[in-house]
Design a protein around this motif. Structure first.
Motif, PDB file in Angstrom:
ATOM      1  N   ILE A   1       0.843  -1.198   0.000  1.00  0.00           N
ATOM      2  CA  ILE A   1       0.000   0.000   0.000  1.00  0.00           C
ATOM      3  C   ILE A   1       0.877   1.245   0.000  1.00  0.00           C
ATOM      4  CG2 ILE A   1      -1.980   1.125   1.052  1.00  0.00           C
ATOM      5  CD1 ILE A   1      -2.448  -1.813   0.240  1.00  0.00           C
ATOM      6  N   VAL A   2       0.577   2.151  -0.927  1.00  0.00           N
ATOM      7  CA  VAL A   2       1.321   3.408  -1.063  1.00  0.00           C
ATOM      8  C   VAL A   2       0.350   4.572  -1.032  1.00  0.00           C
ATOM      9  CG1 VAL A   2       2.822   4.787  -2.572  1.00  0.00           C
ATOM     10  CG2 VAL A   2       3.147   2.308  -2.428  1.00  0.00           C
ATOM     11  N   SER A   3       0.636   5.569  -0.199  1.00  0.00           N
ATOM     12  CA  SER A   3      -0.124   6.819  -0.230  1.00  0.00           C
ATOM     13  C   SER A   3       0.588   7.828  -1.113  1.00  0.00           C
ATOM     14  CB  SER A   3      -0.277   7.406   1.177  1.00  0.00           C
ATOM     15  OG  SER A   3      -1.366   6.835   1.849  1.00  0.00           O
ATOM     16  N   ASP A   4      -0.184   8.614  -1.838  1.00  0.00           N
ATOM     17  CA  ASP A   4       0.386   9.687  -2.652  1.00  0.00           C
ATOM     18  C   ASP A   4      -0.241  11.011  -2.222  1.00  0.00           C
ATOM     19  OD1 ASP A   4       1.936  10.481  -5.269  1.00  0.00           O
ATOM     20  OD2 ASP A   4      -0.007  11.480  -5.404  1.00  0.00           O
TER      21      ASP A   4
ATOM     22  N   ARG B   1      -2.737   8.814   9.747  1.00  0.00           N
ATOM     23  CA  ARG B   1      -2.722   7.375   9.455  1.00  0.00           C
ATOM     24  C   ARG B   1      -2.497   7.123   7.959  1.00  0.00           C
ATOM     25  NH1 ARG B   1      -5.443   2.466  12.129  1.00  0.00           N
ATOM     26  NH2 ARG B   1      -5.071   0.839  10.569  1.00  0.00           N
ATOM     27  N   ALA B   2      -2.906   8.049   7.115  1.00  0.00           N
ATOM     28  CA  ALA B   2      -2.716   7.896   5.672  1.00  0.00           C
ATOM     29  C   ALA B   2      -1.255   7.673   5.321  1.00  0.00           C
ATOM     30  CB  ALA B   2      -3.247   9.120   4.935  1.00  0.00           C
ATOM     31  N   PHE B   3      -0.340   8.107   6.190  1.00  0.00           N
ATOM     32  CA  PHE B   3       1.094   7.957   5.931  1.00  0.00           C
ATOM     33  C   PHE B   3       1.728   6.932   6.872  1.00  0.00           C
ATOM     34  CE2 PHE B   3      -0.188  12.490   5.369  1.00  0.00           C
ATOM     35  CZ  PHE B   3      -0.424  12.391   4.012  1.00  0.00           C
ATOM     36  N   ARG B   4       1.257   6.901   8.105  1.00  0.00           N
ATOM     37  CA  ARG B   4       1.777   5.906   9.050  1.00  0.00           C
ATOM     38  C   ARG B   4       1.309   4.486   8.691  1.00  0.00           C
ATOM     39  NH1 ARG B   4       3.345   8.781  13.859  1.00  0.00           N
ATOM     40  NH2 ARG B   4       2.251  10.772  14.139  1.00  0.00           N
ATOM     41  N   GLY B   5       0.060   4.375   8.239  1.00  0.00           N
ATOM     42  CA  GLY B   5      -0.566   3.072   8.061  1.00  0.00           C
ATOM     43  C   GLY B   5      -0.383   2.456   6.690  1.00  0.00           C
TER      44      GLY B   5
ATOM     45  N   GLN C   1       8.497  12.247   8.932  1.00  0.00           N
ATOM     46  CA  GLN C   1       8.280  12.137  10.376  1.00  0.00           C
ATOM     47  C   GLN C   1       7.238  11.067  10.691  1.00  0.00           C
ATOM     48  OE1 GLN C   1       6.009  15.551  12.166  1.00  0.00           O
ATOM     49  NE2 GLN C   1       5.920  16.275  10.038  1.00  0.00           N
ATOM     50  N   TRP C   2       6.421  10.684   9.692  1.00  0.00           N
ATOM     51  CA  TRP C   2       5.398   9.664   9.900  1.00  0.00           C
ATOM     52  C   TRP C   2       5.732   8.349   9.193  1.00  0.00           C
ATOM     53  CZ3 TRP C   2       2.866  14.375   7.680  1.00  0.00           C
ATOM     54  CH2 TRP C   2       2.600  15.312   8.688  1.00  0.00           C
ATOM     55  N   ASN C   3       6.587   8.419   8.177  1.00  0.00           N
ATOM     56  CA  ASN C   3       6.945   7.207   7.434  1.00  0.00           C
ATOM     57  C   ASN C   3       8.285   7.461   6.731  1.00  0.00           C
ATOM     58  OD1 ASN C   3       7.164   5.068   5.492  1.00  0.00           O
ATOM     59  ND2 ASN C   3       4.945   4.803   5.537  1.00  0.00           N
ATOM     60  N   PRO C   4       9.316   6.663   7.004  1.00  0.00           N
ATOM     61  CA  PRO C   4      10.624   6.926   6.403  1.00  0.00           C
ATOM     62  C   PRO C   4      10.720   6.531   4.936  1.00  0.00           C
ATOM     63  CG  PRO C   4      10.720   4.929   7.713  1.00  0.00           C
ATOM     64  CD  PRO C   4       9.351   5.510   7.937  1.00  0.00           C
ATOM     65  N   ASN C   5       9.745   5.767   4.440  1.00  0.00           N
ATOM     66  CA  ASN C   5       9.804   5.261   3.065  1.00  0.00           C
ATOM     67  C   ASN C   5       9.071   6.221   2.130  1.00  0.00           C
ATOM     68  OD1 ASN C   5      11.037   2.654   3.893  1.00  0.00           O
ATOM     69  ND2 ASN C   5       9.044   2.374   4.899  1.00  0.00           N
ATOM     70  N   VAL C   6       9.769   7.261   1.731  1.00  0.00           N
ATOM     71  CA  VAL C   6       9.171   8.317   0.914  1.00  0.00           C
ATOM     72  C   VAL C   6       9.988   8.473  -0.370  1.00  0.00           C
ATOM     73  CG1 VAL C   6       8.426  10.718   0.822  1.00  0.00           C
ATOM     74  CG2 VAL C   6       8.412   9.500   3.004  1.00  0.00           C
TER      75      VAL C   6
ATOM     76  N   ALA D   1       4.139  -1.828  13.210  1.00  0.00           N
ATOM     77  CA  ALA D   1       4.699  -1.157  14.391  1.00  0.00           C
ATOM     78  C   ALA D   1       4.247   0.295  14.461  1.00  0.00           C
ATOM     79  CB  ALA D   1       6.225  -1.241  14.359  1.00  0.00           C
ATOM     80  N   ARG D   2       4.180   0.951  13.308  1.00  0.00           N
ATOM     81  CA  ARG D   2       3.725   2.355  13.302  1.00  0.00           C
ATOM     82  C   ARG D   2       2.260   2.454  13.711  1.00  0.00           C
ATOM     83  NH1 ARG D   2       6.843   2.438   8.576  1.00  0.00           N
ATOM     84  NH2 ARG D   2       4.999   2.219   7.258  1.00  0.00           N
ATOM     85  N   ILE D   3       1.444   1.531  13.214  1.00  0.00           N
ATOM     86  CA  ILE D   3       0.021   1.553  13.568  1.00  0.00           C
ATOM     87  C   ILE D   3      -0.158   1.320  15.067  1.00  0.00           C
ATOM     88  CG2 ILE D   3      -2.176   0.339  13.276  1.00  0.00           C
ATOM     89  CD1 ILE D   3      -1.370  -0.180  10.369  1.00  0.00           C
ATOM     90  N   ALA D   4       0.611   0.380  15.618  1.00  0.00           N
ATOM     91  CA  ALA D   4       0.502   0.081  17.049  1.00  0.00           C
ATOM     92  C   ALA D   4       0.891   1.265  17.911  1.00  0.00           C
ATOM     93  CB  ALA D   4       1.385  -1.123  17.389  1.00  0.00           C
TER      94      ALA D   4
END
Length: 573
Positions: free
Chosen positions: A306-309, A326-330, A347-352, A560-563
């Motif tokens: 899943i990828v958010s844009d 959550r759109a970026f963390r999840g 800051q919410w997801n390192p995979n950008v 882990a981010r969701i938790a």
């Protein structure tokens, strides 16, 4: 010559946007080549054309045109002499194979001049179309000057025999899609003819597919079929071209590749079949309500990545903020349009990954300057820019009044700006337009105004409007905020920092059509060599493939981010 100038859009969509050297058999006057090179300007394009008049016109578009029949040994020898040891990576037959005595041999012979992995794309009439079946049931088979029974057709194919022809010539069949014309008539014919197919032991789904197709668009690969990745993208309802830029255009570019199965839509999307779970992209989705979260989690459990844009500051929408982003963390990864926005998202997801906005197609633009004749056409059209042009309003309106006889104003969407123009001004208003129509209107103009005030929200925007202007041959007068991030933009854009500079910049361009032409040509060259999806697509595919390869690790990090997320607040749009 109209027939020879046409560009079949369904066939065009199947030509890889990344092709380096293309060979089209039956290139006509170059209409298809022109349409393709508007998408991939870097391609070297060759053609073989039977008719001398059409071939002569095609020479103004293609790199090389060989005159004659591809079944003539001397024509093939001339093609070989010109190309030397160079090979092609795309072979195109648009309504040609049915005119040949031995299309099987032609496909085989030309395959020997193709690169490994090259694509053969074919459009061919369907002998099983309902209209021909109906005529045969009525005892008729009448040749005509055009259409399925064109009197110059020597061969007739169903889907299965066309696919088999590719295979016999050594091409690995990739896909075969129907071109359906007259949907309402087709639906009625299917209802009438399907019972007959079933009575003879046929399959209802196959009968509907085969009877519906007026033509087949087929592709084959020179060598083994490549591993295909499935990519689906879900965008929001289209407003102002945002979904086009971030969903439609990049996915259309990816879908042209033989290594990708891609589907996309606004509001809903059907997952691509024929491949393992791949990448599912959510554009501007808050991922905040329970049904959407459940849907995404269901896809993740099935193996989708899943990828958010996002291409704007997410703080602008309470839906992101109240859901603790959550759109970026999840999700497994996020794609954005600029590096400053990427820095925020990390800051919410390192995979950008940063994929700047690009032009998908260079629109047709009139050659003269001014494009409209006596008056210079000045364009203004963007969503939610009322606060941005307020600072320069007085200077623009003063100039519009003083030079009413030299400016034709073209305004899209912004009714307030249009109404503020003096009554004596030559002006045309368009409501919010679909992106293709927006670009067509823009391409008829000479100058565009792109004001942006320096705000936190604007500092995270992309330079999409400048890229659109450059691709359309329009000279932008713009603020430095975001638009001067690339030094090359200064070659064709005019920057203005103060209200007086805005006025002076427009006056200078009005006084010098030659300068407008010089800058429009530089902008067009910039877009066509640096800002096209054709150039960006390989990196995008590589990124998605890398995500799929690392999915297990990415899934553990996502969980882990969701938790670790805080309890969400009530969500509002």
């Amino acid at each position: 010559m109209t027939y020879y100038s046409n560009a079949n859009p369904d066939l065009l969509a199947k030509i890889p946007v990344t092709a380096k050297r293309v060979l089209e058999i039956g290139c006509g006057t170059g209409g298809f080549a022109r349409a393709y090179r508007d998408i991939n300007p870097a391609a070297e394009y060759w053609g073989v054309e039977l008719f001398a008049e059409a071939a002569e016109e095609a020479k103004t578009v293609l790199n090389e045109v060989v005159l004659g029949s591809i079944e003539d040994a001397t024509v093939l020898a001339e093609l070989d002499a010109r190309r030397g040891d160079r090979r092609f990576d795309v072979l195109i037959f648009g309504d040609v194979l049915e005119h040949l005595l031995d299309p099987w041999s032609v496909l085989k012979t030309l395959r020997e001049r193709m690169e490994p992995g090259a694509v053969c794309a074919v459009c061919i009439p369907n002998v099983g179309h309902w209209s021909l079946v109906r005529e045969q049931l009525l005892g008729r088979w009448n040749y005509a000057d055009a259409g399925l029974l064109d009197r110059t057709h020597l061969r007739f194919f169903s889907r299965d025999t066309a696919v088999d022809m590719l295979a016999q010539a050594g091409w690995s069949p990739l896909d075969a899609d129907p071109r359906v014309l007259w949907p309402e008539k087709t639906e009625a014919a299917i209802k009438a003819l399907t019972p007959a197919a079933l009575a003879f032991g046929g399959d209802a789904a196959k009968a509907k597919r085969d009877l519906s197709a007026f033509q087949w668009v087929l592709r084959g690969v020179n060598g083994p079929l490549p591993p295909r990745i499935a990519i689906a993208a879900l965008g929001l309802k289209k407003v102002g071209g945002v979904t086009d830029a971030r969903v439609d255009h990049p996915l259309a570019a990816l879908a042209s590749l033989p290594s990708v199965r891609a589907t996309w839509g606004a509001g809903t999307v059907v997952l691509p079949g024929g491949a393992d779970p791949g990448v599912f992209i959510l554009h501007r989705s808050f991922l905040a309500d329970a049904p959407m979260i459940a849907h995404v989690e269901g896809l993740a459990k099935k193996g989708w990545t899943i990828v958010s844009d996002i291409d704007d500051d997410p703080h602008h929408w309470p839906g992101y903020v109240n859901s603790d982003f959550r759109a970026f963390r999840g999700v497994h990864a996020v794609t954005v349009s600029t590096e400053p926005l990427a820095e925020m998202i990390r800051q919410w997801n390192p995979n950008v990954a940063v994929f700047p906005n690009q032009a998908f197609r260079l629109p047709e633009t009139p050659p003269p300057t001014p494009k409209g004749g006596a008056r210079m056409r000045v364009f203004f059209g963007a969503l939610n820019r009322e606060d941005d042009w307020a600072a320069v309003r007085d200077q623009i309106m003063e100039l519009a009044q003083a030079y009413a006889d030299r400016i034709e104003w073209v305004v899209v969407h912004d009714q307030t700006f249009f109404d503020a123009l003096p009554a004596g001004a030559s002006k045309t208003f368009h409501p919010t337009l679909p992106h293709a129509r927006f670009m067509a209107v823009l391409a008829q103009c000479d100058i565009a105004l792109l004001p942006l005030s320096d705000t936190p929200f604007n500092r995270l925007k992309s330079d999409l409007k400048l890229v659109e202007c450059a691709s359309a041959g329009v000279v932008p007068i713009c603020s430095r905020i975001i638009y001067d991030v690339d030094p090359a933009h200064g070659d064709f854009a005019v920057f203005a920092d103060t209200p007086q500079q805005w006025k002076d910049a427009l006056l200078a361009l009005l006084a010098s059509p030659d300068e407008v032409k010089r800058r429009r040509d530089l902008g067009r060259a910039h877009a066509s060599t640096r800002r096209m999806h054709a150039f960006a697509t390989p990196a995008r595919e590589a990124f998605y493939r890398d995500l799929v390869a690392r999915r297990d690790d990415l899934e553990r990090a996502r969980q882990a981010r969701i938790a670790a997320m805080t309890a969400p607040s009530p969500v509002t749009a």
